[in-house]
Scaffold this motif. Structure first.
Motif, mmCIF file in Angstrom:
data_model
loop_
_atom_site.group_PDB
_atom_site.id
_atom_site.type_symbol
_atom_site.label_atom_id
_atom_site.label_comp_id
_atom_site.label_asym_id
_atom_site.label_seq_id
_atom_site.Cartn_x
_atom_site.Cartn_y
_atom_site.Cartn_z
ATOM 1 N N THR A 210 0.822 -1.208 0.000
ATOM 2 C CA THR A 210 0.000 0.000 0.000
ATOM 3 C C THR A 210 0.862 1.266 0.000
ATOM 4 O O THR A 210 1.790 1.393 0.784
ATOM 5 C CB THR A 210 -0.916 0.021 1.242
ATOM 6 O OG1 THR A 210 -1.680 -1.168 1.284
ATOM 7 C CG2 THR A 210 -1.846 1.232 1.188
ATOM 8 N N THR A 232 -8.373 3.479 -4.506
ATOM 9 C CA THR A 232 -8.158 2.470 -3.471
ATOM 10 C C THR A 232 -8.052 1.065 -4.062
ATOM 11 O O THR A 232 -7.373 0.206 -3.495
ATOM 12 C CB THR A 232 -9.278 2.523 -2.419
ATOM 13 O OG1 THR A 232 -10.543 2.291 -3.045
ATOM 14 C CG2 THR A 232 -9.287 3.876 -1.708
ATOM 15 N N ASN A 235 -4.773 -0.222 -4.572
ATOM 16 C CA ASN A 235 -4.074 -0.355 -3.288
ATOM 17 C C ASN A 235 -3.358 0.931 -2.893
ATOM 18 O O ASN A 235 -2.343 0.893 -2.197
ATOM 19 C CB ASN A 235 -3.094 -1.538 -3.281
ATOM 20 C CG ASN A 235 -2.781 -1.998 -1.869
ATOM 21 O OD1 ASN A 235 -3.534 -1.727 -0.924
ATOM 22 N ND2 ASN A 235 -1.657 -2.679 -1.712
ATOM 23 N N TRP A 236 -3.889 2.037 -3.339
ATOM 24 C CA TRP A 236 -3.390 3.343 -2.900
ATOM 25 C C TRP A 236 -4.351 3.880 -1.836
ATOM 26 O O TRP A 236 -5.568 3.803 -1.993
ATOM 27 C CB TRP A 236 -3.330 4.339 -4.057
ATOM 28 C CG TRP A 236 -2.140 4.132 -4.929
ATOM 29 C CD1 TRP A 236 -1.989 3.194 -5.911
ATOM 30 C CD2 TRP A 236 -0.913 4.868 -4.891
ATOM 31 N NE1 TRP A 236 -0.754 3.305 -6.495
ATOM 32 C CE2 TRP A 236 -0.071 4.323 -5.889
ATOM 33 C CE3 TRP A 236 -0.437 5.934 -4.129
ATOM 34 C CZ2 TRP A 236 1.219 4.814 -6.123
ATOM 35 C CZ3 TRP A 236 0.834 6.420 -4.369
ATOM 36 C CH2 TRP A 236 1.648 5.855 -5.353
ATOM 37 N N THR A 237 -3.794 4.408 -0.755
ATOM 38 C CA THR A 237 -4.585 5.091 0.249
ATOM 39 C C THR A 237 -4.617 6.563 -0.110
ATOM 40 O O THR A 237 -3.573 7.159 -0.369
ATOM 41 C CB THR A 237 -3.980 4.892 1.652
ATOM 42 O OG1 THR A 237 -4.231 3.547 2.081
ATOM 43 C CG2 THR A 237 -4.582 5.857 2.658
ATOM 44 N N TYR B 8 -15.001 1.322 -0.688
ATOM 45 C CA TYR B 8 -13.749 1.697 -0.068
ATOM 46 C C TYR B 8 -14.015 1.942 1.407
ATOM 47 O O TYR B 8 -15.146 2.172 1.818
ATOM 48 C CB TYR B 8 -13.143 2.947 -0.725
ATOM 49 C CG TYR B 8 -14.098 4.116 -0.892
ATOM 50 C CD1 TYR B 8 -14.711 4.361 -2.122
ATOM 51 C CD2 TYR B 8 -14.384 4.975 0.162
ATOM 52 C CE1 TYR B 8 -15.576 5.417 -2.282
ATOM 53 C CE2 TYR B 8 -15.251 6.037 0.004
ATOM 54 C CZ TYR B 8 -15.849 6.254 -1.229
ATOM 55 O OH TYR B 8 -16.710 7.307 -1.389
ATOM 56 N N PHE B 32 -8.948 7.500 2.857
ATOM 57 C CA PHE B 32 -9.624 6.439 2.122
ATOM 58 C C PHE B 32 -8.603 5.313 1.943
ATOM 59 O O PHE B 32 -7.604 5.485 1.232
ATOM 60 C CB PHE B 32 -10.117 6.957 0.766
ATOM 61 C CG PHE B 32 -11.070 8.107 0.891
ATOM 62 C CD1 PHE B 32 -10.607 9.409 1.033
ATOM 63 C CD2 PHE B 32 -12.442 7.891 0.892
ATOM 64 C CE1 PHE B 32 -11.474 10.487 1.164
ATOM 65 C CE2 PHE B 32 -13.325 8.959 1.013
ATOM 66 C CZ PHE B 32 -12.842 10.248 1.155
ATOM 67 N N LEU B 33 -8.852 4.181 2.570
ATOM 68 C CA LEU B 33 -7.837 3.131 2.653
ATOM 69 C C LEU B 33 -7.729 2.318 1.373
ATOM 70 O O LEU B 33 -8.744 1.935 0.770
ATOM 71 C CB LEU B 33 -8.165 2.182 3.810
ATOM 72 C CG LEU B 33 -8.018 2.770 5.206
ATOM 73 C CD1 LEU B 33 -8.590 1.800 6.235
ATOM 74 C CD2 LEU B 33 -6.559 3.065 5.528
ATOM 75 N N GLY B 34 -6.489 2.023 0.967
ATOM 76 C CA GLY B 34 -6.248 1.100 -0.125
ATOM 77 C C GLY B 34 -6.757 -0.283 0.242
ATOM 78 O O GLY B 34 -6.891 -0.603 1.424
ATOM 79 N N ILE B 35 -7.010 -1.111 -0.766
ATOM 80 C CA ILE B 35 -7.682 -2.383 -0.513
ATOM 81 C C ILE B 35 -6.907 -3.286 0.449
ATOM 82 O O ILE B 35 -7.501 -4.070 1.184
ATOM 83 C CB ILE B 35 -7.954 -3.153 -1.835
ATOM 84 C CG1 ILE B 35 -6.692 -3.202 -2.710
ATOM 85 C CG2 ILE B 35 -9.103 -2.536 -2.597
ATOM 86 C CD1 ILE B 35 -6.829 -4.075 -3.922
ATOM 87 N N ASN B 36 -5.587 -3.187 0.453
ATOM 88 C CA ASN B 36 -4.795 -4.014 1.374
ATOM 89 C C ASN B 36 -4.156 -3.210 2.499
ATOM 90 O O ASN B 36 -3.245 -3.695 3.166
ATOM 91 C CB ASN B 36 -3.679 -4.731 0.584
ATOM 92 C CG ASN B 36 -4.241 -5.695 -0.448
ATOM 93 O OD1 ASN B 36 -5.312 -6.265 -0.234
ATOM 94 N ND2 ASN B 36 -3.537 -5.864 -1.548
ATOM 95 N N ALA B 37 -4.630 -1.989 2.670
ATOM 96 C CA ALA B 37 -4.021 -1.112 3.670
ATOM 97 C C ALA B 37 -4.339 -1.584 5.087
ATOM 98 O O ALA B 37 -5.394 -2.151 5.344
ATOM 99 C CB ALA B 37 -4.511 0.317 3.474
#
Lengths: 239, 70
Positions: A210, A232, A235-237, B8, B32-37
């Motif tokens: 991430t 997102t 896989n970017w926050t 998300y 806003f969190l990434g999918i694997n965050a």
């Protein structure tokens, strides 16, 4: 003997090339640089890698130069090119090639509120940045910079730390699609256009680990849910 | 035609607080969190801590930048 003013970056590039050709890592004074150049003889043709051509545009009414163009197609690095230097030009055009591998501090301004630093509004980058491995501090502190013309390719970049820090007036920037692979922030870019934001978002590559994309609040408020989900899902926050 | 589901996760701090990722030195009011965050990488901080961290990080960045070209 005439005295001339030579940018440190030019001497650095000259010395780096000699070290590369001679396979040494010794530090050299200017007189030694000249001696080594003469010793290399026919192999010295690219010992001035940083600047191939410089042109200026002169404004007769304002009585100063307004634009500068640098042809740096043979440069392997433009690290610190105008780092922390007062710039009286409104526009800087730089032409590079895929030989260039670092933009570290290349166009960095300064946190010092010196009016001499408040002039550079446009930077044009012609050429391929796909081999650049670091953009750290590249445009940091250029508080009057409004536009970066040319598509930035971040494919090989291992660090984008503070690339656009304090670029408070930056409106225009374009990014090669799916080239950004490591944390990047435009949080300070309070004037960033939506078109630029779209280019940045499209510029995000899918990442296994991430990464964080920071955008200014006025952009985040305008993003649709679909656009946020697009960020997102790679896989970017978004912060 | 297809139906796409877009989702998300959002981190929202309590009133008067900000979200901070110490590892990446990022502060934000909404994340806003990434999918694997990993949400645990974000902590809540107050306004005073936010200002202190921003000052500290900016100074360190400037210092590092000044040394970076030597």
């Amino acid at each position: 003997m005439d005295n001339v003013f030579v940018e440190n970056a030019i001497l650095q590039g000259w010395a780096d090339t000699i070290r590369e050709k001679t396979g040494t890592d010794e530090k050299m004074k200017p007189d030694v640089l000249l001696q080594k150049t003469q010793e290399l003889g026919s192999g010295a043709e690219d010992l001035f890698p940083l600047i191939d051509a410089v042109t200026f545009s002169y404004d007769g009414l304002k009585n100063h130069y307004t634009d500068i163009t640098l042809n740096l197609v043979n440069a392997r690095t433009i690290a610190g090119l105008i780092d922390n230097k007062p710039i009286m030009f409104n526009k800087l055009t730089v032409t590079i090639s895929e030989k260039c591998t670092t933009f570290q501090n290349a166009f960095r301004g300064s946190s010092v509120t010196d009016t001499l630093l408040k002039n550079l509004k446009t930077i044009v980058i012609n050429g391929d940045t796909s081999k650049v491995t670091t953009f750290i501090n590249a445009f940091m502190g250029r508080i009057d910079l409004e536009e970066i013309i040319g598509e930035l390719n971040f494919t090989s970049s291992l660090t984008n730390s503070n690339t656009f820090s304090n670029c408070e007036k930056l409106v225009t920037v374009r990014v090669v699609k799916e080239s950004i692979r490591t944390k990047i922030s435009f949080a300070h870019c309070a004037e960033l256009s939506m078109k630029s934001a779209d280019s940045i978002i499209d510029g995000l590559a899918y990442v296994e680990e991430t990464q964080i994309l920071s955008l200014p609040n006025h952009i985040k408020l305008q993003l649709t849910d679909a656009r946020k989900a697009q960020i997102t899902s790679k896989n970017w926050t978004l912060a | 035609m297809q139906v796409q589901k877009k989702e998300y996760k959002i981190l929202v701090p309590d009133p008067g607080k900000h979200l901070c990722n110490m590892k990446d030195r990022v502060i934000s009011d909404q994340v806003f969190l990434g999918i694997n965050a990993d949400p645990s990488e974000w902590v809540e901080i107050d306004e005073a801590t936010k200002e202190e961290l921003e000052r500290k990080w900016e100074l360190e960045a400037e210092t590092a930048a000044m040394q970076g070209n030597q």
